[in-house]
Design a protein around this motif. Sequence first.
Motif, PDB file in Angstrom:
ATOM      1  N   ARG A  57       0.832  -1.209   0.000  1.00  0.00           N
ATOM      2  CA  ARG A  57       0.000   0.000   0.000  1.00  0.00           C
ATOM      3  C   ARG A  57       0.864   1.255   0.000  1.00  0.00           C
ATOM      4  O   ARG A  57       0.565   2.231  -0.700  1.00  0.00           O
ATOM      5  CB  ARG A  57      -0.921  -0.044   1.223  1.00  0.00           C
ATOM      6  N   TRP A  58       1.942   1.252   0.763  1.00  0.00           N
ATOM      7  CA  TRP A  58       2.782   2.447   0.848  1.00  0.00           C
ATOM      8  C   TRP A  58       3.584   2.672  -0.434  1.00  0.00           C
ATOM      9  O   TRP A  58       3.875   3.814  -0.791  1.00  0.00           O
ATOM     10  CB  TRP A  58       3.706   2.337   2.050  1.00  0.00           C
ATOM     11  N   ILE A  59       3.937   1.598  -1.089  1.00  0.00           N
ATOM     12  CA  ILE A  59       4.644   1.746  -2.356  1.00  0.00           C
ATOM     13  C   ILE A  59       3.726   2.449  -3.346  1.00  0.00           C
ATOM     14  O   ILE A  59       4.148   3.353  -4.099  1.00  0.00           O
ATOM     15  CB  ILE A  59       5.069   0.368  -2.897  1.00  0.00           C
ATOM     16  N   GLU A  60       2.487   2.044  -3.361  1.00  0.00           N
ATOM     17  CA  GLU A  60       1.542   2.617  -4.316  1.00  0.00           C
ATOM     18  C   GLU A  60       1.207   4.066  -3.983  1.00  0.00           C
ATOM     19  O   GLU A  60       1.042   4.895  -4.871  1.00  0.00           O
ATOM     20  CB  GLU A  60       0.279   1.763  -4.357  1.00  0.00           C
ATOM     21  N   LEU A  61       1.112   4.351  -2.698  1.00  0.00           N
ATOM     22  CA  LEU A  61       0.779   5.713  -2.285  1.00  0.00           C
ATOM     23  C   LEU A  61       1.987   6.637  -2.357  1.00  0.00           C
ATOM     24  O   LEU A  61       1.857   7.838  -2.612  1.00  0.00           O
ATOM     25  CB  LEU A  61       0.222   5.715  -0.861  1.00  0.00           C
ATOM     26  N   GLY A  62       3.168   6.102  -2.113  1.00  0.00           N
ATOM     27  CA  GLY A  62       4.373   6.914  -2.081  1.00  0.00           C
ATOM     28  C   GLY A  62       4.435   7.742  -0.805  1.00  0.00           C
ATOM     29  O   GLY A  62       3.496   7.796  -0.010  1.00  0.00           O
ATOM     30  N   GLU A  63       5.577   8.411  -0.614  1.00  0.00           N
ATOM     31  CA  GLU A  63       5.720   9.240   0.576  1.00  0.00           C
ATOM     32  C   GLU A  63       4.704  10.387   0.524  1.00  0.00           C
ATOM     33  O   GLU A  63       4.505  11.014  -0.514  1.00  0.00           O
ATOM     34  CB  GLU A  63       7.134   9.813   0.686  1.00  0.00           C
ATOM     35  N   GLN A  64       4.083  10.616   1.662  1.00  0.00           N
ATOM     36  CA  GLN A  64       3.090  11.679   1.746  1.00  0.00           C
ATOM     37  C   GLN A  64       3.603  12.770   2.695  1.00  0.00           C
ATOM     38  O   GLN A  64       4.167  12.473   3.746  1.00  0.00           O
ATOM     39  CB  GLN A  64       1.769  11.121   2.292  1.00  0.00           C
ATOM     40  N   THR A  65       3.366  13.989   2.306  1.00  0.00           N
ATOM     41  CA  THR A  65       3.773  15.107   3.173  1.00  0.00           C
ATOM     42  C   THR A  65       2.575  15.734   3.868  1.00  0.00           C
ATOM     43  O   THR A  65       2.721  16.741   4.564  1.00  0.00           O
ATOM     44  CB  THR A  65       4.495  16.179   2.339  1.00  0.00           C
ATOM     45  N   LYS A  66       1.407  15.116   3.689  1.00  0.00           N
ATOM     46  CA  LYS A  66       0.211  15.669   4.299  1.00  0.00           C
ATOM     47  C   LYS A  66      -0.676  14.546   4.808  1.00  0.00           C
ATOM     48  O   LYS A  66      -0.796  13.496   4.163  1.00  0.00           O
ATOM     49  CB  LYS A  66      -0.568  16.515   3.290  1.00  0.00           C
ATOM     50  N   TYR A  67      -1.273  14.778   5.970  1.00  0.00           N
ATOM     51  CA  TYR A  67      -2.269  13.834   6.489  1.00  0.00           C
ATOM     52  C   TYR A  67      -3.590  14.570   6.621  1.00  0.00           C
ATOM     53  O   TYR A  67      -3.662  15.669   7.197  1.00  0.00           O
ATOM     54  CB  TYR A  67      -1.873  13.263   7.852  1.00  0.00           C
ATOM     55  N   THR A  68      -4.637  13.951   6.104  1.00  0.00           N
ATOM     56  CA  THR A  68      -5.973  14.519   6.189  1.00  0.00           C
ATOM     57  C   THR A  68      -6.885  13.537   6.900  1.00  0.00           C
ATOM     58  O   THR A  68      -6.917  12.344   6.550  1.00  0.00           O
ATOM     59  CB  THR A  68      -6.546  14.810   4.788  1.00  0.00           C
ATOM     60  N   GLY A  69      -7.600  14.028   7.905  1.00  0.00           N
ATOM     61  CA  GLY A  69      -8.510  13.178   8.641  1.00  0.00           C
ATOM     62  C   GLY A  69      -9.810  13.891   8.940  1.00  0.00           C
ATOM     63  O   GLY A  69      -9.903  15.115   8.811  1.00  0.00           O
ATOM     64  N   GLN A  70     -10.810  13.113   9.330  1.00  0.00           N
ATOM     65  CA  GLN A  70     -12.108  13.671   9.673  1.00  0.00           C
ATOM     66  C   GLN A  70     -12.454  13.262  11.093  1.00  0.00           C
ATOM     67  O   GLN A  70     -12.372  12.079  11.448  1.00  0.00           O
ATOM     68  CB  GLN A  70     -13.185  13.194   8.699  1.00  0.00           C
ATOM     69  N   ALA A  71     -12.845  14.236  11.896  1.00  0.00           N
ATOM     70  CA  ALA A  71     -13.135  13.987  13.302  1.00  0.00           C
ATOM     71  C   ALA A  71     -14.397  14.719  13.707  1.00  0.00           C
ATOM     72  O   ALA A  71     -14.806  15.696  13.063  1.00  0.00           O
ATOM     73  CB  ALA A  71     -11.963  14.440  14.176  1.00  0.00           C
ATOM     74  N   ALA A  72     -15.000  14.249  14.786  1.00  0.00           N
ATOM     75  CA  ALA A  72     -16.165  14.922  15.357  1.00  0.00           C
ATOM     76  C   ALA A  72     -15.714  15.836  16.485  1.00  0.00           C
ATOM     77  O   ALA A  72     -14.606  15.700  17.012  1.00  0.00           O
ATOM     78  CB  ALA A  72     -17.168  13.892  15.863  1.00  0.00           C
ATOM     79  N   ARG A  73     -16.567  16.741  16.857  1.00  0.00           N
ATOM     80  CA  ARG A  73     -16.272  17.584  18.010  1.00  0.00           C
ATOM     81  C   ARG A  73     -16.275  16.719  19.274  1.00  0.00           C
ATOM     82  O   ARG A  73     -17.142  15.872  19.468  1.00  0.00           O
ATOM     83  CB  ARG A  73     -17.300  18.706  18.121  1.00  0.00           C
TER      84      ARG A  73
END
Length: 995
Positions: free
Chosen positions: A209-225
Motif C-alpha cells: 500500500r505504501w509503495i503505491e501511495l508513495g511518501e506523503q507530506t500531508k495527512y488529512t482526517g475527519q473527526a467529530a467535536r
Amino acid sequence: MKKHFFALVFLLSAVGASAQKIPYTNCPGCWLPDSLGNHRVVLTFNGTGKAAKVIIPWRRRDTDPESKRIIIQDAKTGQKITNVKFGQITRESGEISFEPISGVGTYYVYYLPSKNEGRSNYPKGTYLKPEQTASAEWLGEVGSGKAIPAASVKAFQSIDAFNSFYPMEVIATKAETDALVSKHKSEPFIVFPEDRLNSIRMSKDLPQRWIELGEQTKYTGQAARGENFAFQLGIYALQNLQNVKVTFSSLTAPSGKTIPAAALFCINTGGTGYDGKPLIKTVDVNAGTIQALWCGVDVPVGASPATYTGKATISIDGKPAKVVQLAIKVSSKILKDGGVDEPWKMTRLKWLNSTMAQQNTVIAPYTPLEVNNNTISLLGRKVEVNKDGFPKQIQTHFTPEMTGYTTTPNNLLTEAIHFHFINAGGSKMNLKSQGVQFTKKEAGTVQWTATSTNDTLQMQVTASLEFDGFIAYTVKVKALQDVSLKDIAMHIPFKKDYAKYMMGLGQKGGYRPENFEWKWDVSHKNQDGAWVGNVNAGLQYSLRDEKYVRPLNTNFYLQKPLILPSSWGNDNKGGIKIADDGNAVLANNYSGERKLSKGDELYYNFTLLITPFHPINTDFQWATRFYHAYKPIDTIKAVGATVINIHHATAINPNINYPFIAWKSMKAYDDSAHAAGKKVKIYNTIRELSNHAYETFALRSLGHEIYSPGKGGGFSWLQEHIGDDYIAAWFVPEIKDAAIINSGMNRWHNYYVEGMNWLTQNVGIDGIYLDDVAFDRVTMKRVKRVLTKDGHPGIIDLHSANQYNKSDGFNNSANLYMEHFPYLNRLWFGEYFDYEKNDPDFFLTEVSGIPFGLMGEMLQGGGNKWRGMVYGMTNRMPWSDGADPRPIWKVWDDFGMKGTKMIGYWVDDVPVKTNRAKVLATVYKKDGAALVSIASWEDGDTDFQLKIDWKKLGIDPSKATITAPEIKSFQPGKTFGLNDKIPVEKGKGWLLIIK
C-alpha cells in the motif's frame, strides 16, 4: 463446501488507473482452518491437459515460505491434489504446477497449513513441512519441456476478516523497496501518514500500500467535536535513527479558531506512567525497519465545524527533521465521552495516559491517618516512628477472633526495627540520627525523612505510610570515605506471640520453624520477603533496591524474574535468618561483607505491610454466595446464589481481559440480573491480553512497554500477524482467542482503570473477578476507587492457583498477593491447593484469608467441606453434587448465621474444644445457641468428646442439647449427649448445634 461469500476489496494503483488488481476476500466458514490454515489462493483454470502452472504473487510476510507445506485442493470435489510440483517459492511469489483433476474450474492453494500441538490452552502452533506426493510418471510429463497451460489467480482469501493480511500485511517486493530507497537515498527516513483504521503491523517489511501511495507530506482526517481522534505516522528508517520525537503546532481554522498544540500527543514518545509520574520514552529505529508513531488530537467539544490545519514535525538526533502537514476536518457532530464507545477507531488510546483515581484518597472501610507526635494511627493499627525513621513500635488492636477491636494493643516488636553496620574488624559502627521530620500529613499518606551519620557512613531514610497499612522505605547508604564492611543488616525483632506463623522465602504457610535460613536465588525463586505473624497481628516485609521491577507471575516467572538487589543480595552474599533470640524472634536480614569507595551509594529499600487489614466480615460471607458461570438468571436465582461471576470465553465476555467487544450483551444481562436482585462481576485482570484487543498493534508499537519480550510461537494467528518477540499465553480453542503476556507495570494499567470505570458506569458491572494479578497495589487502589464510585458495590474476589512451583518461582499465593488483600472481598485459593494432606496451620495462613481480615472459598477437587467450615469456607456454585454448597447454605439459613460471632480454634479461649489435638472446633455463637464446626486431621477414624466452657458459651448445660442436623453428603441427622464420644471419620467432621 459452504457457498462462498466474498467481501471483495480491490486495489487501485497510486496514479488512479482503473485496472483491477487481484482482490483480497474473506470467506467465513468456507473451510476448516485447523487442518488447512487460515489463508488460501483461489485459482481459475480454463485450459486442458494433465498439468496447470501458476505463479502466485502472494507477497507473504512470513519467513521461510519454502519450508512450509502447500496443499492444493479441487474446489469441485474437495479432493486433495497429489500431483504437484513446486518451482521457486519465495516470500514474494510462488511457482506451482499441479494436475487439474476436474479440468476447467476452480482450485484452492492453502499455503499456511498448521496444527496445534501440546496443551489445548497453551498450544504450540506448528506449520506443516513440505511433502512430495507427485507420481514419477506425472513429474516426467511435466518435465518433458512441453508448454504447460497457465492457471490464473482469482483472489487471495482468508478464513475471516480478522485473519486477513489486507492491506497492511501485504508486503512490497524487494525491487519496489529498493526503488523507493534509491529515490530517497539522501534522506535518513521516509514518512508514511496512515489512517487509524489501518494499524501499522509490520516492522521489517513495507506494505505494498505504501509503495503505491508513495511518501506523503500531508495527512488529512475527519473527526467529530469532542472526539479523541487518532492517526499514525509511519517512519521507515533508511539510516539508524536515535531519539525520534514528534512535536505539533496548534491547528488553526480559517476563522482563526485554534486547537492548541497541547491537545495533540504521541503515545510513543511520552505520556503518564501507571503511577501518575511523567513518562519520557526514547524511540530509536534501526535502518531498514518501520516504527509506527501513534498520535492523536483531543478535539474540543467547542470547536467550530471547519478544517483545522497545522503541522507535525518529526526530529531525530543529528538528522534533518521532516514536517507533515495536518488537516483535520471537524464535523458538526458531537461525540459523547471522546467517542470511547467506538474503540475500533482507537478513541481509547488517550486512556494510556490517564491519571484517573491516582489521588490517594481513603477507601472504605479505612479511616484517615492521624499523626500525634511521632505516632501514626490508622484503622486498627498504630506505628510509632523512631528518631532514625524506622518503626519504634507497631501495634494492632484486633481481637483474637478477628471480629472486632480491642483497646489493649498487640505490640509486634520487642524493640525498634534497626540497621547494623559492622566494620571489617567486627565492631559495630554507630550512626547518630538528626531526628525525624514529617514532610507530608494527609488523610491517605504520611511521609517522613531522617538522616543518620558518622564520619564514615551516611544513611538517608525516606518513608511513607498509607491508610491501609503499607509502609515503603527508601534507605540510601552512602560512603563518606573508603570503608570495608563485614555486614550491613536490618533487624526486625518480633515479639514471640506475633511470630507464631510464617509464610514465604520458600517456607510453606504454617507454624514458623525454630531456626530458619534463606539465601537469594532470583533466577529460580520469586522470593524477596516473608510474612511473620499471628491471626490478629503480623508483618509482611520485602527487600528491594532502587532498580526493583515487579516480576511476571503465574507460569511466567522464569521469563522475567526478580532483579537481585545489589544492596541486600550483594552477589548472593546476603540472606535472611529468622530464629528465637531470647525474648524475641529476630529476623536478621543481612547483606554480607563488601568494600565501599568514597561516594558509593547503596539502596537498602524495603516495604512493610501491617496485618490484618480490618476485621473479618462474617455477615458478608454468609449472605454473599457466588455463582461462577454464565447461566440464565432464573437458573442462578433458583439455587440461591446472590453474585454471578462471568468468566471470559463466554458469550457476553468472550475475550480474555478485554471485556469491551460484547458489552451491549453484557449490559443486557447485568440489567436482567439487577432486576432479579442479583449482582454481576466479570473476569478482567491484566496478566495477559486478548489478540482481539482493538489496540493490539498500537500497543506493539510501544516496544516492550506493554508486551513482554519472548520467543513467540503459540496459536497460528499470533505467528502470522504478531510475528515474533512476544510470549504466547492463554488460548481458548472454541473461539480462537489467543492472549499475549503483559510486561508488568506499564501504561496499560491506566487503560485498565479507565476501562473498569467505563464498565461500571456504562455497563453496570458490580465488581471484578481476578484470576491472579499482574499489577501492584497502586493500580489495585485505583480500581477499587472506580468500582465503588457513586455507590457501586465494587466487589472483588481473587482466585489463584498455588504459586509454589517451578514456573511461578516457588512463592506462596497469599504472600505474593498480600498487597492487594486490603481491597478484596473474598479469596478463592484455588487449583493445586491440597485440602487433604495439609495441616490446619496451612489452611489458616495460605488459604483462609483470616489472618488478613478476609474469608475464602475452596476449589481443587471440591475442597474438604468439613475442614473448610472450620474457617467459614464452602465451595462455589456450580460444581459436582459432592461439592455442592447448598446443603451447608441451608444450615446457615436455618440456624441464622447473620450476626453470629466466629470464634476459631486458633483462639486460646474458644468456648468449645475437643479432647483430641487434631480434632478442631470453631464456634459460631449467638444468644442462646452455637453452631460448632468440627474437623479432623487425625491419621485415621477416631472419636472425640466435646470440652465446653458453658459460661463463655452463654448456655445453661442443664437445658442444653447437641444436635447434628441432617446435611446431604455431609452428615446424618443425630442427637448427642453432653458427654458422648462422637465418632469422626478420617478427614471429615461435623456441624453441631448447641442450644
